[in-house]
Design an enzyme around this catalytic site. Structure first.
Site, PDB file in Angstrom:
ATOM      1  N   SER A  13      10.521  -6.464   1.897  1.00  0.00           N
ATOM      2  CA  SER A  13      11.209  -6.299   0.619  1.00  0.00           C
ATOM      3  C   SER A  13      12.240  -5.174   0.649  1.00  0.00           C
ATOM      4  CB  SER A  13      10.197  -6.044  -0.502  1.00  0.00           C
ATOM      5  OG  SER A  13       9.417  -4.909  -0.220  1.00  0.00           O
ATOM      6  N   HIS A  64      10.301   1.413  -2.737  1.00  0.00           N
ATOM      7  CA  HIS A  64      11.622   0.814  -2.900  1.00  0.00           C
ATOM      8  C   HIS A  64      12.576   1.831  -3.519  1.00  0.00           C
ATOM      9  CE1 HIS A  64       8.688  -2.562  -2.887  1.00  0.00           C
ATOM     10  NE2 HIS A  64       9.574  -3.039  -2.031  1.00  0.00           N
ATOM     11  N   ASP A 108       6.136   2.991  -8.098  1.00  0.00           N
ATOM     12  CA  ASP A 108       6.779   2.437  -6.918  1.00  0.00           C
ATOM     13  C   ASP A 108       7.573   3.552  -6.245  1.00  0.00           C
ATOM     14  OD1 ASP A 108       8.229   1.181  -4.976  1.00  0.00           O
ATOM     15  OD2 ASP A 108       9.044  -0.395  -6.252  1.00  0.00           O
TER      16      ASP A 108
END
Length: 454
Positions: free
Chosen positions: A171, A424, A421
């Site tokens: 990702s 990312h 998170d």
């Protein structure tokens, strides 16, 4: 990609290596090379200035005055060096080393915003869920007097006109594609070709004949979830070192002009590695009941083996385009503090770290993974003349950007608390630097590859 359960922990390294130590080692290594370089230069000078004119005179041009022979020797020297080793060294010395530098305040507005980029995903639009983006606007300034120019969508599209470029990885590879898509959309509105078709997202810029892709593959190799005693998938995977993921290797690689490989974060869990249909090793498996007598690769060596297999498959690709450029984007760590995804870990920094702050989460494993990736690119270069292998070295830059993650600002629920998170990257944000480096490297591919990788 679902969040890797144990990606947050970077304690698998065996000993700390500070950023200063890395730079010191590089300097020492360069010093070792200097005597050889000096000797080689002296030999070239002696040959062309002394030996060559003498040989020419003795070979039957003695009627030519010595001064004329010397001038001819210098003329030949200029001809050879313009195409040979001297020019190559000059080109390499003039390259901008983007792997080392510092973050400086960016006084200008970002190249794009959520208002100007309709494809910006909500989960990376940190401002939408309450994160002040002002502190994200820093610019990476390489050491050595060179500079990365401000991102130019028109210049990027001109460089890749008529080409196909794919980000191949997990990702974070998709995160980089999303950043580049936003940048390029400032010059031309892209057309979506496919979305999540077997893990493939594809966009087309018709006016430039350019196709941009993200191909999702956690390990670059074929991998299956390990089933538990109850028949349900566990957090572990069986990774086949001798079988590249067919989604990229068999279906799309031959179409590409540029391939950007990246992997790393899915290795921070118990995984098993197979060759010839049988398990040969594991990583993170010490004390695991299913590991048996298997040797524990460790994270860095496991990444090395998977990257090696991917680059070997690329080098062997007989149906690939001649001149394919394959990049490896180096490892970037997460920045969880005081926990991980689901047990209270967070990342609420508001400025880049100083160099002496970076090792506070024991980032030594990050340097080990980076070193393995670069060494595999260096080895792959020796195996083919039809594919060019390059490195996008962003490890140091991103180690310092603990402030650049969505944190709790990635959806409505998390904005009120819960999981963070810290893996990312916000866009616009520090990940845009990856594409600045990519454009810089694409421009360099018209020149011979650098040999002084660190």
């Amino acid at each position: 990609m679902s969040s890797p359960r144990s990606v947050a922990s970077l304690s698998h390294g065996t000993g700390k290596r500070t950023l200063q130590q890395q730079r010191s080692e590089a300097v020492q290594e360069e010093k070792k090379k200097q005597p050889w370089a000096v000797g080689k230069n002296a030999a070239l000078f002696a040959f062309f200035v002394v030996v060559l004119p003498t040989v020419m005179i003795l070979a039957g041009v003695s009627h030519t005055p010595a001064a004329a022979a010397t001038r001819l020797g210098w003329t030949m020297l200029g001809t050879f060096t313009a195409r040979g080793a001297v020019q190559k060294r000059a080109e390499e010395n003039n390259r901008c080393d983007t792997s080392v530098g510092r973050w400086v305040r960016e006084p200008s507005v970002p190249a794009y915003t959520a208002a100007t980029c309709p494809t910006l995903p909500d989960s990376k639009n940190c401002r939408k869920y309450g994160k002040d983006p002002g502190h994200l606007y820093w610019r990476w300034r390489p050491d050595g007097g060179c500079d990365l120019p401000r991102p130019s969508p028109a210049r990027f599209l001109a460089a890749v006109r008529g080409k196909r470029l794919a980000f191949i990885g997990d990702s974070l590879a998709r995160n980089q594609m999303e950043s580049l898509l936003c940048l390029l959309s400032q010059a031309e509105a892209p057309t979506k070709v496919s979305a999540d078709d077997d893990g493939v997202r594809e966009w087309r810029f018709p006016a430039h004949g350019f196709t941009l892709m993200a191909i999702t593959t956690r390990f670059l190799a074929r991998a299956e979830e390990v089933l538990g005693g109850d028949g349900r998938p566990t957090a572990s995977f069986d990774v086949h070192l001798d079988a590249p993921d067919p989604v990229w290797a068999s279906r799309h690689l031959r179409e590409l002009d540029y391939a950007v490989f990246s992997t790393g974060n899915w290795f921070f869990r118990v995984n098993y590695f197979s060759e010839g249909g049988r398990r040969v090793a594991c990583s993170g498996c010490s004390g695991d009941a299913d590991a048996g007598e298997l040797a524990d690769f460790g994270v860095a060596h496991a990444v090395r083996r998977v990257v090696r297999a991917a680059l070997e498959a690329t080098a062997r690709c007989g149906s690939c385009k001649r001149g394919l450029v394959a990049f490896v984007r180096t490892y970037t760590p997460s920045h969880f503090e005081h926990g991980s995804w689901f047990d209270g870990g967070y990342c609420n920094r508001t400025r880049p770290l100083e160099e002496d702050e970076a090792p506070s989460w024991d980032q030594s494993i990050g340097w080990d993974v980076r070193r393995a990736q670069i060494e595999e690119v260096t080895s792959a270069r020796k195996t083919t003349t039809t594919t060019r292998f390059e490195v996008l070295d962003v490890t140091k830059a991103m180690m310092l950007r603990a402030d650049g993650h969505p944190g709790r600002h990635y959806d409505k629920r998390s904005a009120g608390g819960g999981a963070n998170d810290c893996l990312h990257w916000c866009i616009p944000g520090p990940i845009d630097m990856w594409n600045d480096v990519l454009l810089h490297k694409i421009a360099e591919t018209a020149s011979p590859p650098a040999t002084n990788l660190r």
